[in-house]
Design an enzyme around this catalytic site. Structure first.
Site, mmCIF file in Angstrom:
data_model
loop_
_atom_site.group_PDB
_atom_site.id
_atom_site.type_symbol
_atom_site.label_atom_id
_atom_site.label_comp_id
_atom_site.label_asym_id
_atom_site.label_seq_id
_atom_site.Cartn_x
_atom_site.Cartn_y
_atom_site.Cartn_z
ATOM 1 N N CYS A 228 -6.867 -2.141 4.855
ATOM 2 C CA CYS A 228 -5.886 -2.619 3.933
ATOM 3 C C CYS A 228 -7.319 -3.276 2.989
ATOM 4 O O CYS A 228 -8.410 -4.336 3.215
ATOM 5 C CB CYS A 228 -5.857 -3.915 4.658
ATOM 6 S SG CYS A 228 -4.668 -5.154 2.801
ATOM 7 N N ARG B 175 0.427 4.532 1.229
ATOM 8 C CA ARG B 175 0.131 5.066 2.000
ATOM 9 C C ARG B 175 1.048 4.480 2.947
ATOM 10 O O ARG B 175 1.239 5.301 4.512
ATOM 11 C CB ARG B 175 -0.826 4.808 2.664
ATOM 12 C CG ARG B 175 -1.913 5.682 2.056
ATOM 13 C CD ARG B 175 -3.282 5.900 1.768
ATOM 14 N NE ARG B 175 -3.691 3.721 2.120
ATOM 15 C CZ ARG B 175 -4.843 3.520 2.104
ATOM 16 N NH1 ARG B 175 -5.965 4.446 2.212
ATOM 17 N NH2 ARG B 175 -5.213 2.301 2.370
ATOM 18 N N ASP C 118 1.604 -0.931 0.365
ATOM 19 C CA ASP C 118 0.328 0.017 0.251
ATOM 20 C C ASP C 118 0.582 0.834 0.041
ATOM 21 O O ASP C 118 1.741 1.616 0.953
ATOM 22 C CB ASP C 118 -0.620 -0.332 1.337
ATOM 23 C CG ASP C 118 -1.751 1.451 0.804
ATOM 24 O OD1 ASP C 118 -1.384 2.421 1.617
ATOM 25 O OD2 ASP C 118 -3.480 0.324 1.015
#
Length: 236
Positions: free
Chosen positions: A105, A50, A48
């Site tokens: 997630c 982020r 991910d």
């Protein structure tokens, strides 16, 4: 200038500015960096965008050896993950292996919502998370929405940490007396904070005990939370 160059030019320009800033603050930084790496940590995390390990941990280049994939999974049959684990533990001698999941997630959410018959590599890849989902099916049935997703996010991070514990590289390190600790963490996107889920684990016996303890505590937390909700509703 073509549109295809705009994005990469921004990256190159940003890199140049960053390198100059670092060099002005520490003239020897890149000279020392080029001599080799002695990281203390292996970070196994989600791909991910982020969740950036050095930002999240406040560490510098050279401090954290990283392996990232969709869903922060540790498959014993995945040569990419296993080679990163072997190299970092047996050759670089990292002292801490961190498996870090994160809130919201997408891979974990897909394991809850995506039909297993769906086509695509990602759908096959997240079967490992589905196994965790199935293990906690009874508990997950009691939850809805964000609470259900967060429970599975945490359960998945813990399970993958235990998969690290049974990997050949870790078993070899522990058998030889090497000091290596395994941890499961979760990164909260809404706060930027890390939360401990399991660890430090430094033996297979500790891993088995930690898995049993964490399973019991997670189930107990659900029961308590549901009890609080029912008590609140009863007073309305």
């Amino acid at each position: 200038m073509s549109a295809g160059n705009d994005g990469i030019n921004k990256v190159i320009d940003n890199n140049s500015a960053w390198a100059e800033k670092v060099k002005s603050e520490n003239p020897e930084f890149f000279t020392e960096l080029a001599k080799g790496q002695t990281p203390e940590f292996l970070w196994i995390g989600c791909a991910d965008s982020r969740v950036v390990p050095n930002f999240a941990t406040g560490t510098k280049p050279g401090d954290v050896f990283c392996h990232r994939n969709v869903g922060n999974l540790v498959h014993h049959t995945d040569p990419n993950c296993m080679s990163a684990l072997e190299y970092s533990v047996l050759h670089l001698k990292v002292k801490h292996v961190i498996v870090c999941g994160h809130s919201s997630c997408g891979a974990v959410n897909a394991a809850l919502t995506l039909p297993q018959k769906s086509s695509g590599i990602v759908n096959a890849w997240i079967n490992n998370i589905r196994e965790v989902r199935n293990t906690f099916a009874a508990e997950l049935k009691k939850l809805e929405g964000p609470a259900k997703l967060q429970f599975l996010v945490e359960a998945n991070a813990i399970r993958q940490a235990f998969n690290v514990c049974t990997a050949p590289a870790i078993q070899s390190a522990w058998a030889s007396g090497q000091e290596v600790y395994v941890h499961a963490l979760i990164f909260d996107l809404a706060t930027g904070k890390l939360k401990r889920l399991a660890g430090p684990i430094s033996s297979l016996k500790q891993a088995a005990e930690a898995e049993a303890s964490q399973t019991s505590s997670m189930v107990a937390k659900i029961s308590k939370d549901l009890g609080d909700v029912l008590s609140f509703e009863a007073t309305m």
